[in-house]
Design a protein around this motif. Sequence first.
Motif, PDB file in Angstrom:
ATOM      1  N   ASP A   1     -16.626  17.789  -3.189  1.00 17.37           N
ATOM      2  CA  ASP A   1     -17.704  17.045  -3.460  1.00 17.37           C
ATOM      3  C   ASP A   1     -17.558  15.590  -4.069  1.00 17.37           C
ATOM      4  OD1 ASP A   1     -18.743  19.300  -2.325  1.00 17.37           O
ATOM      5  OD2 ASP A   1     -19.728  19.978  -4.083  1.00 17.37           O
ATOM      6  N   ARG A   2     -16.833  15.659  -5.121  1.00 14.20           N
ATOM      7  CA  ARG A   2     -16.605  14.244  -6.129  1.00 14.20           C
ATOM      8  C   ARG A   2     -15.736  13.343  -4.920  1.00 14.20           C
ATOM      9  NH1 ARG A   2     -15.196  12.144 -10.700  1.00 14.20           N
ATOM     10  NH2 ARG A   2     -15.727  10.145 -10.134  1.00 14.20           N
ATOM     11  N   ALA A   3     -14.697  13.954  -3.968  1.00 12.60           N
ATOM     12  CA  ALA A   3     -14.201  13.112  -3.071  1.00 12.60           C
ATOM     13  C   ALA A   3     -14.894  12.500  -1.874  1.00 12.60           C
ATOM     14  CB  ALA A   3     -13.096  13.982  -2.580  1.00 12.60           C
ATOM     15  N   MET A   4     -15.640  13.256  -1.490  1.00 12.01           N
ATOM     16  CA  MET A   4     -16.876  12.696  -0.495  1.00 12.01           C
ATOM     17  C   MET A   4     -17.462  11.755  -1.111  1.00 12.01           C
ATOM     18  SD  MET A   4     -15.775  13.823   2.518  1.00 12.01           S
ATOM     19  CE  MET A   4     -17.145  13.037   3.069  1.00 12.01           C
ATOM     20  N   GLU A   5     -18.129  11.954  -2.479  1.00  8.41           N
ATOM     21  CA  GLU A   5     -19.080  11.111  -3.133  1.00  8.41           C
ATOM     22  C   GLU A   5     -18.383   9.671  -3.172  1.00  8.41           C
ATOM     23  OE1 GLU A   5     -20.778  10.961  -7.280  1.00  8.41           O
ATOM     24  OE2 GLU A   5     -20.193  12.921  -6.448  1.00  8.41           O
ATOM     25  N   LEU A   6     -16.952   9.878  -3.492  1.00 10.77           N
ATOM     26  CA  LEU A   6     -16.339   8.539  -3.748  1.00 10.77           C
ATOM     27  C   LEU A   6     -16.213   7.811  -2.328  1.00 10.77           C
ATOM     28  CD1 LEU A   6     -13.593   9.260  -6.275  1.00 10.77           C
ATOM     29  CD2 LEU A   6     -15.379   7.334  -6.352  1.00 10.77           C
ATOM     30  N   LEU A   7     -15.907   8.613  -1.411  1.00 11.38           N
ATOM     31  CA  LEU A   7     -15.574   8.272  -0.012  1.00 11.38           C
ATOM     32  C   LEU A   7     -16.968   7.339   0.453  1.00 11.38           C
ATOM     33  CD1 LEU A   7     -13.314  10.501   2.008  1.00 11.38           C
ATOM     34  CD2 LEU A   7     -12.763   8.238   1.026  1.00 11.38           C
ATOM     35  N   ARG A   8     -18.088   7.906   0.207  1.00  7.93           N
ATOM     36  CA  ARG A   8     -19.368   7.424   0.607  1.00  7.93           C
ATOM     37  C   ARG A   8     -19.431   5.987   0.030  1.00  7.93           C
ATOM     38  NH1 ARG A   8     -21.602  12.598  -0.137  1.00  7.93           N
ATOM     39  NH2 ARG A   8     -21.427  13.558   1.453  1.00  7.93           N
ATOM     40  N   LEU A   9     -19.179   6.231  -1.488  1.00 12.72           N
ATOM     41  CA  LEU A   9     -19.386   4.810  -2.122  1.00 12.72           C
ATOM     42  C   LEU A   9     -18.417   3.608  -1.397  1.00 12.72           C
ATOM     43  CD1 LEU A   9     -20.498   3.539  -4.993  1.00 12.72           C
ATOM     44  CD2 LEU A   9     -18.329   4.054  -5.815  1.00 12.72           C
ATOM     45  N   PHE A  10     -17.322   4.119  -1.153  1.00 19.22           N
ATOM     46  CA  PHE A  10     -16.458   3.031  -0.585  1.00 19.22           C
ATOM     47  C   PHE A  10     -16.554   2.858   0.834  1.00 19.22           C
ATOM     48  CE2 PHE A  10     -13.609   1.727  -3.927  1.00 19.22           C
ATOM     49  CZ  PHE A  10     -13.854   2.577  -5.079  1.00 19.22           C
TER      50      PHE A  10
ATOM     51  N   ILE B   1       0.735  -0.908   0.084  1.00 15.28           N
ATOM     52  CA  ILE B   1       0.012  -0.034   0.063  1.00 15.28           C
ATOM     53  C   ILE B   1       0.937   1.228   0.006  1.00 15.28           C
ATOM     54  CG2 ILE B   1      -1.654   1.291   1.299  1.00 15.28           C
ATOM     55  CD1 ILE B   1      -2.503  -1.481   2.342  1.00 15.28           C
ATOM     56  N   ARG B   2       0.576   2.072  -0.978  1.00 15.80           N
ATOM     57  CA  ARG B   2       1.164   3.380  -0.973  1.00 15.80           C
ATOM     58  C   ARG B   2       0.149   4.549  -0.831  1.00 15.80           C
ATOM     59  NH1 ARG B   2       6.537   3.625  -3.012  1.00 15.80           N
ATOM     60  NH2 ARG B   2       7.533   1.928  -3.622  1.00 15.80           N
ATOM     61  N   LEU B   3      -0.379   4.675   0.472  1.00 13.77           N
ATOM     62  CA  LEU B   3      -1.152   5.930   0.734  1.00 13.77           C
ATOM     63  C   LEU B   3      -0.195   6.928   0.906  1.00 13.77           C
ATOM     64  CD1 LEU B   3      -4.107   4.245   2.485  1.00 13.77           C
ATOM     65  CD2 LEU B   3      -4.170   5.133   0.195  1.00 13.77           C
ATOM     66  N   PHE B   4      -0.847   8.303   0.991  1.00 16.36           N
ATOM     67  CA  PHE B   4      -0.051   9.544   1.501  1.00 16.36           C
ATOM     68  C   PHE B   4      -0.494   9.596   3.029  1.00 16.36           C
ATOM     69  CE2 PHE B   4      -1.468  10.449  -2.889  1.00 16.36           C
ATOM     70  CZ  PHE B   4      -0.164  10.064  -3.536  1.00 16.36           C
ATOM     71  N   GLY B   5       0.388   8.843   3.983  1.00 11.94           N
ATOM     72  CA  GLY B   5      -0.004   8.487   5.140  1.00 11.94           C
ATOM     73  C   GLY B   5      -0.302   9.516   6.179  1.00 11.94           C
ATOM     74  N   GLU B   6       0.450  10.814   5.762  1.00 12.39           N
ATOM     75  CA  GLU B   6       0.264  12.077   6.839  1.00 12.39           C
ATOM     76  C   GLU B   6      -1.007  12.716   6.233  1.00 12.39           C
ATOM     77  OE1 GLU B   6       3.209  13.910   8.691  1.00 12.39           O
ATOM     78  OE2 GLU B   6       4.630  12.407   8.912  1.00 12.39           O
ATOM     79  N   LEU B   7      -1.437  12.590   5.233  1.00  7.84           N
ATOM     80  CA  LEU B   7      -2.630  13.258   4.642  1.00  7.84           C
ATOM     81  C   LEU B   7      -3.877  12.769   5.167  1.00  7.84           C
ATOM     82  CD1 LEU B   7      -1.823  14.393   1.003  1.00  7.84           C
ATOM     83  CD2 LEU B   7      -1.031  15.357   3.199  1.00  7.84           C
ATOM     84  N   SER B   8      -5.088  13.452   5.138  1.00  7.58           N
ATOM     85  CA  SER B   8      -6.016  12.809   5.886  1.00  7.58           C
ATOM     86  C   SER B   8      -6.660  11.810   4.595  1.00  7.58           C
ATOM     87  CB  SER B   8      -7.331  13.876   6.017  1.00  7.58           C
ATOM     88  OG  SER B   8      -7.723  14.555   4.860  1.00  7.58           O
ATOM     89  N   VAL B   9      -7.583  11.094   5.029  1.00  9.44           N
ATOM     90  CA  VAL B   9      -8.367  10.205   4.041  1.00  9.44           C
ATOM     91  C   VAL B   9      -9.008  10.835   2.851  1.00  9.44           C
ATOM     92  CG1 VAL B   9     -10.402   8.791   3.675  1.00  9.44           C
ATOM     93  CG2 VAL B   9      -8.747   8.349   5.589  1.00  9.44           C
ATOM     94  N   LEU B  10      -9.483  12.135   3.422  1.00  9.58           N
ATOM     95  CA  LEU B  10     -10.216  13.032   2.158  1.00  9.58           C
ATOM     96  C   LEU B  10      -9.336  13.416   1.350  1.00  9.58           C
ATOM     97  CD1 LEU B  10     -13.014  14.263   1.284  1.00  9.58           C
ATOM     98  CD2 LEU B  10     -12.401  16.019   2.872  1.00  9.58           C
ATOM     99  N   ASP B  11      -7.953  14.071   2.092  1.00  9.68           N
ATOM    100  CA  ASP B  11      -7.176  14.580   1.058  1.00  9.68           C
ATOM    101  C   ASP B  11      -6.303  13.608   0.021  1.00  9.68           C
ATOM    102  OD1 ASP B  11      -7.490  17.208   1.951  1.00  9.68           O
ATOM    103  OD2 ASP B  11      -5.689  17.237   3.360  1.00  9.68           O
TER     104      ASP B  11
ATOM    105  N   ALA C   1     -13.255  10.307   7.069  1.00  5.75           N
ATOM    106  CA  ALA C   1     -12.493  11.204   5.845  1.00  5.75           C
ATOM    107  C   ALA C   1     -11.490  11.949   6.766  1.00  5.75           C
ATOM    108  CB  ALA C   1     -13.731  12.156   5.457  1.00  5.75           C
ATOM    109  N   HIS C   2     -11.757  12.438   8.162  1.00  5.38           N
ATOM    110  CA  HIS C   2     -10.624  13.271   8.390  1.00  5.38           C
ATOM    111  C   HIS C   2      -9.310  12.680   9.164  1.00  5.38           C
ATOM    112  CE1 HIS C   2     -12.879  16.670   6.829  1.00  5.38           C
ATOM    113  NE2 HIS C   2     -13.946  16.169   7.264  1.00  5.38           N
ATOM    114  N   GLU C   3      -9.448  11.593   9.349  1.00  7.11           N
ATOM    115  CA  GLU C   3      -8.480  10.841   9.941  1.00  7.11           C
ATOM    116  C   GLU C   3      -7.181  10.656   9.006  1.00  7.11           C
ATOM    117  OE1 GLU C   3      -9.488   7.023  11.599  1.00  7.11           O
ATOM    118  OE2 GLU C   3     -11.414   7.536  11.993  1.00  7.11           O
ATOM    119  N   ASP C   4      -6.059  10.530   9.631  1.00  9.65           N
ATOM    120  CA  ASP C   4      -4.951  10.421   8.679  1.00  9.65           C
ATOM    121  C   ASP C   4      -4.850   8.766   8.075  1.00  9.65           C
ATOM    122  OD1 ASP C   4      -3.535  12.629   9.554  1.00  9.65           O
ATOM    123  OD2 ASP C   4      -1.894  11.618  10.861  1.00  9.65           O
ATOM    124  N   ALA C   5      -4.412   8.971   7.004  1.00  4.27           N
ATOM    125  CA  ALA C   5      -4.517   7.708   6.090  1.00  4.27           C
ATOM    126  C   ALA C   5      -3.932   6.493   6.902  1.00  4.27           C
ATOM    127  CB  ALA C   5      -4.054   8.116   4.686  1.00  4.27           C
TER     128      ALA C   5
END
Lengths: 471, 259
Positions: free
Chosen positions: B134-143, B91-101, B149-153
């Motif tokens: 908006d688009r990002a939140m939409e995707l987060l809801r889908l997933f 997994i290569r997430l941007f760890g220190e950015l929030s889930v939303l970011d 959303a506001h936690e660190d990844a």
Amino acid sequence: MERVGGLAAMVRSALPLLGVVGLAVLMQFGLKPLLGEGGSFYSKLLLDIGINAMLAVSLTMVNGFTGQFSIGHAAFMAVGAYTAAILTYYGSAYAVGGEVFADAGVQGGLVSTMLTERVREDGVAVAWVTRSDLLFAGALFAGGLVAAVCGWVVGLPSLRLKGDYLAIVTLGFGEVVRVLIQSQTADVLYTVEEIKEAPVVGVAQMFATRSEEWVAPLWLRAGGSLGFSGLPFYTSLFWVFLWCGLTMVVAYRIKNSTYGRAFLSIREDEIAAEAMGVNTTRYKVRAFVLAAFFAGVAGGLFAHTSGVQLNAGELGFVKSFDIIIMVVLGGLGSISGAALAAVIVTLLPEALRDPPSLLFPMGEGDGASFFPWSLIVLGVVGTAVWWRAERKVRAVLVLLVTVLAWEALRYGARKAQVDLSDYRNVMYALALILMMILRPRGLLGVGEVWDRRKPKVGTQPKVGTRPGATL
Amino acid sequence: MSEREVILEVGGVSKSFGGLKAVQDFGLTLAKGDLQGLIGPNGAGKTTVFNLLTGVYGPDVGDIRLGGVRINGLRPHRINGLGLARTFQNIRLFGELSVLDNVKLARHVRVRHSMLASVLRTAGSVNEETEIEDRAMELLRLFDLADRAHEDARSLPYGDQRRLEIARAMATDPKVLLLDEPAAGMNPQEKVEVAGLIRRVRDEFGMAVLLIEHDMGLVMKICEKITVLDYGKVIASGAPGVVRNDPKVIEAYLGVEDT
């Protein structure tokens, strides 16, 4: 979806900038007179804080946002400083004319001098803005631009190098700039008469006078290893806080935009960033260019500060490390953290000259002058710690123990008849070490002072942080 | 299947590292709405194929076409911009950015306003930022990640991180989605959920999906076509039922019986 109209956006966009101008005006015309007699020391400290904050915030864009480790930031400062210095020194002969540099400090208007009165002592009314001010403003901007070009040049190797290797390149760049300025520029400065005769464009002159004695173009007579002396003292609280505020607004807006996320993603994981469509090379270079621009302007401000003799020797890697200390201490990526650290790093060594008591008023020359202020500072720091820290009680205890230990140290030193100020550099270093042990990720981590704390897992509000966020 | 629009066309692709022939003469065709699998024993070259497709490496020979555009040798961000997104095996997430970011960052490739507009906060840039959110939140809801959303990844549980990676890849509006072991390290329940998610992504967004997976049950269940790699070569390709009974595949996975 909530859409913003052009006018509303313009107003919203302009407000912080107006705030910055307001702050700068307030500093110059509100605070400066309040400092009163002998206020020049405090003014100088404020100038240093502002310039250092600019440097720290600009370096944050490279080291904090994109995670590229640059340790040659002072070189951009030097480039900007010398560019601006040459422009004001030699440019004033053309722009203003006459015997400018001997009395140049007062050629500037109210915004550019340390004067606070509309009328000078000799009864001459002083304009708000003079031609010298415009020259200075232009010189600062030009210094920034030339530094930005250098930033682009240094940014290029960062495409191929990472971590320590990039650090070595930036360090080398910094030393090259310093040595070039010191060794390749002439010690002798032109006089006003010579300037009128002297070549503006050096290269053309070099070809034209091939057979004769070589005449150094204006930009090559910049004081050499002796330093560039006789610069007008244009730098005032107004200019410094105008630019400092501007730097912070720009940095903040970049950080909180899609471009900021692109910068940060490079720091977090370059491969993933690239795979998600971020042109990593382009943004790394952009970060360098932006950071260099603001460092260049900061250099221009530094060069024209009263009491400063511009010398490239002082803008070597030691200065670069000072800036890095601020960035790391503040928290990599935190704009307000870098600014806060700039305040601490600037004030701490000064405060330790006469080690102040934090809790008790004591005799003359014993840090007593700081006493009533110390309680306010402690109050502010304590509140901030309580507000920000995750383990509040522990954090406040640490603060309390630190204060008591400090008082005990002072008491012990008095008993043993040791002058603590002799050890101020040691104490300064120890204080930095202590702060980094207590806050290993910097004072503010990646966040900002005003960020709300991250809610604990499970307790955070449901989605829809903005009212407009609907499907 | 053949009348559907072909999106990804790979032909005769080879890649060597020194003397090691990691991938030889690889070919694959992916049409809109396809859900295909790429399997093979460890070290068969599956991830190398992904790296070739996404531009991490350029192929030595061969041709990769995405929507008719030849993408060999393009930088990864260009290929992503043309409509190919991936997830990573590790997994290569941007760890220190929030889930939303993390998801918002992925919209960057579709951003139309300039950096100067961002700094000036023009109406265009502000509205586009709103769109991104908006688009990002939409995707987060889908997933099913919206309430994190506001936690660190990096603070997410493992399964959520895998899902977030898919959400992030989806945010770039890809035509082709490459999933590198999307179910690795998951328990059976989570695997069922991921399988359902992948199907939904394909059905709702109509994109082509190519996935690498070690879990045979999962691959056989959701993929319509499977390509099997061994030692960098395609040894079989076809419907799950066919591939499963292919002697070469059985040999690659189980070895040859001593006789």
